[in-house]
Design a protein around this motif. Structure first.
Motif, PDB file in Angstrom:
ATOM      1  N   ASN A 251     -49.818  27.291 155.233  1.00 47.34           N
ATOM      2  CA  ASN A 251     -48.894  26.318 155.800  1.00 47.34           C
ATOM      3  C   ASN A 251     -49.300  24.883 155.508  1.00 47.34           C
ATOM      4  O   ASN A 251     -48.888  23.959 156.205  1.00 47.34           O
ATOM      5  CB  ASN A 251     -48.781  26.531 157.315  1.00 47.34           C
ATOM      6  CG  ASN A 251     -48.184  27.871 157.636  1.00 47.34           C
ATOM      7  OD1 ASN A 251     -47.112  28.197 157.167  1.00 47.34           O
ATOM      8  ND2 ASN A 251     -48.885  28.675 158.407  1.00 47.34           N
TER       9      ASN A 251
ATOM     10  N   CYS B  67     -45.535  21.713 162.492  1.00 46.99           N
ATOM     11  CA  CYS B  67     -46.501  22.614 163.125  1.00 46.99           C
ATOM     12  C   CYS B  67     -46.593  22.345 164.619  1.00 46.99           C
ATOM     13  O   CYS B  67     -46.659  23.273 165.426  1.00 46.99           O
ATOM     14  CB  CYS B  67     -47.873  22.469 162.477  1.00 46.99           C
ATOM     15  SG  CYS B  67     -47.929  23.085 160.792  1.00 46.99           S
TER      16      CYS B  67
ATOM     17  N   PHE C 182     -42.803  29.123 158.277  1.00 49.81           N
ATOM     18  CA  PHE C 182     -44.209  29.541 158.370  1.00 49.81           C
ATOM     19  C   PHE C 182     -44.467  30.699 157.421  1.00 49.81           C
ATOM     20  O   PHE C 182     -43.678  31.627 157.310  1.00 49.81           O
ATOM     21  CB  PHE C 182     -44.529  29.990 159.799  1.00 49.81           C
ATOM     22  CG  PHE C 182     -45.229  28.951 160.617  1.00 49.81           C
ATOM     23  CD1 PHE C 182     -44.756  27.661 160.664  1.00 49.81           C
ATOM     24  CD2 PHE C 182     -46.365  29.259 161.334  1.00 49.81           C
ATOM     25  CE1 PHE C 182     -45.391  26.701 161.428  1.00 49.81           C
ATOM     26  CE2 PHE C 182     -47.002  28.306 162.095  1.00 49.81           C
ATOM     27  CZ  PHE C 182     -46.515  27.021 162.146  1.00 49.81           C
TER      28      PHE C 182
ATOM     29  N   LEU D 270     -46.638  22.060 155.243  1.00 51.56           N
ATOM     30  CA  LEU D 270     -45.829  21.672 156.400  1.00 51.56           C
ATOM     31  C   LEU D 270     -46.374  20.389 157.011  1.00 51.56           C
ATOM     32  O   LEU D 270     -47.573  20.117 156.960  1.00 51.56           O
ATOM     33  CB  LEU D 270     -45.838  22.772 157.458  1.00 51.56           C
ATOM     34  CG  LEU D 270     -45.237  24.111 157.054  1.00 51.56           C
ATOM     35  CD1 LEU D 270     -45.370  25.111 158.179  1.00 51.56           C
ATOM     36  CD2 LEU D 270     -43.781  23.950 156.654  1.00 51.56           C
TER      37      LEU D 270
END
Length: 62
Positions: free
Chosen positions: A35, A43, A31, A38
């Motif tokens: 983000n 997450c 993180f 990702l």
């Protein structure tokens, strides 16, 4: 489109951010401020773990 993701207690914002970063680090999810790179799974794993720990903490107090 408005976001419903708001902190009900503004004073808790910093603590939640620190908690999120701690959980992410433990899960190996990198993180940062941004983000977008990702996956939803990464997450979601952080959010899910946060909720799990908050529920466990609450249940241990009752």
């Amino acid at each position: 489109m408005s976001s419903n993701n708001r902190t009900l207690v503004p004073e808790a914002r910093r603590g939640l951010k620190e908690f999120k970063n701690e959980v992410a680090q433990e899960l190996g999810v990198p993180f940062k401020e941004y983000n977008g790179n990702l996956s939803s799974r990464q997450c979601g794993s952080v959010g899910g773990e946060m909720v799990k720990r908050m529920v466990e903490e609450y249940e241990s107090r009752i």
